[in-house]
Write a protein that holds these residues in place. Sequence first.
Motif: not given
Lengths: 254, 421
Positions: B74, B76, B158-160, B163, B165-166, B168, B207-208, B213
């Motif tokens: 993924r 950023l 998935s990246v939140n 920008h 946090t993410y 797994s 997925e975010c 967010c």
Amino acid sequence: LNYEIILSIKATLKNQSGLKYVSWIFESEAQKTCYLQERQQMLRLCLDKLHDSRMPSLHRSVLLANTMRHIQREMTQEKGDPPAYLCSTTIPHSQVFTPLCTPEPQIQSLDCIPTLSDMDQGYVDLTCSRCAEEVEMEIDVSFFPSAFATSSSSTPFTDSSLLGLTSLLEAGNTLGYLTDLSLDDIFEDIDTSMFDSSEAASIRTCVLCSVSHLLAGDEETKVLSDCPSTSPLQCSHNDFNDLDHIMEVLVGLV
Amino acid sequence: MADIISTVEFNYSGELLATGDKGGRVVIFQREQESKNRPLSRGEYNVYSTFQSHEPEFDYLKSLEIEEKINKIRWLPQQNAAHFLLSTNDKTIKLWKISERDKRAEGYNLKDEDGRLRDPFRISTLRVPVLMPMDLMVEASPRRIFANAHTYHINSISVNSDHETYLSADDLRINLWHLEITDRSFNIVDIKPANMEELTEVITAAECHPHQCNVFVYSSSKGTIRLCDMRAAALCDRHSKFFEEPEDPSSRSFFSEIISSISDVKFSHSGRYMMTRDYLSVKVWDLNMENRPVETYQVHEYLRSKLCSLYENDCIFDKFECCWNGSDSAIMTGSYNNFFRMFDRNTRRDITLEASRENSKPRATLKPRKVCTGGKRKKDEISVDSLDFNKKILHTAWHPKENVIAVAATNNLYIFQDKMN
């Protein structure tokens, strides 16, 4: 293998305990035979795949276990309260009525009970549920060598449950297939177990045995290869000598 | 030697396309700038950077090998000249920085151009090093390693939208990370039962939400999707929304549960819809309607009668991904025989295309394919029985803005563009 099942109506029936279950109503003998064969094949494949350690995956194992449980539930519902179509017919040899391991038996033959050699290749005539239950019981008797904890004269129905070899002989397991089980519970009700249907709930399935060990570890591959309890399943394809080995291992466990 | 591609992902601008493979390598392609000199090479993708992201590891405690296969990549959002991406295998997530270097400092005082140290006593004058141009070099360096947080196999990252946090996800748990902090993560979903024997369901994808967010979704092996709000509780075991389509009892078979397992879930770019992929179909859900999807697309319904053999050869466990186009008007997913399918949500038209070398030359238009399901097979049609189930397209990606798609067919990557007149 290319089975095609043509089913007519699927009906929701109620068995004697008042539990609803879904049953297939077949239009013809051929259909039913075909369906039962495919179901048997499915079950066998499930077991094979669960033992395939080449592709360790919790996701896959859970799907296989659920599928297997679904088939077993269907089988025990049929057996516990045989619907009309089952009562009057001769069905092909199915794992519902035999243990997964078929050792050389010393079975007392009663009039309506076929010998194991019959069951191996041929057909089991199950014209009455009483017969069916007796068949189960007889099969269990000869299974266990004296090395095992309980005496051979005691009801072996529960003995077999320890090994989980009568997984598919369960009737109406209302608690579900993956219930926890302690050895003390099994021995307590030894005398009435075969007559008391609620006792069946405490019987652990063979599948349960393997699946629970499968899922117990964080990484199922390792556990699978090491777990001796999975061997009863494997012995379905092995001969009687392997049963000795299994017994040794399991006694060691106990 | 090319390895089996295990993930494909465009970055936010579409300028870069990353692929991960079974050997733990990441290959990044960059789109060529359009130039008047070469009008025909409109936006071709060329290799930009290649690096080894993950190596095989051995877990000594459990005597198990940890595969180096890249499960997901993924990107950023870009914040400076460098590009950042997250890549993960079964156990460890890594943050990679990809940066360009096209200048080199020359004229150091203490060392020669070839790196040898100069004798300090011989130096009589001082000089200021100058930056000289050099051939472009693209460097990839691991900036963060997020390890030891997952007992089970990671299936999604998935990246939140913040920008920072993410998340797994593995089979039983979902963790929330801060991109700057590697020594701890926050567990937000845990479906592991106290008694593992009671386990009947696993997490298959997560997925975010693209804009909110605090919102994320995760899908399960039983065909359900749960939407969770991180503001509601620290541990999001209780969902805010539960999406499940009631099962059609007449189509129940031994395989019903297996084929209902969701292999991928993707929010639309708008954030209003989400799409799920199960074995035979793709479903579009309106986030405001939980009891059934708003659209269902059959990917390869002709396989329904073949489920028995697909179960025997394990193909029934294949995990197909799906993707939206930039405007959410079309969706794409893969199938067997190197076929992939695209569905136009507005016109309800669909098309089947093939990604193979024999059937496509550069600049040629792809010919629609058709699978013959029964009766007389027309010319150019392929019968179900002659499909090659080893040629599966599991991973596809769509450019975020243009009609450019990337299709991974085993160890080959195909990039197709809209034909310009």
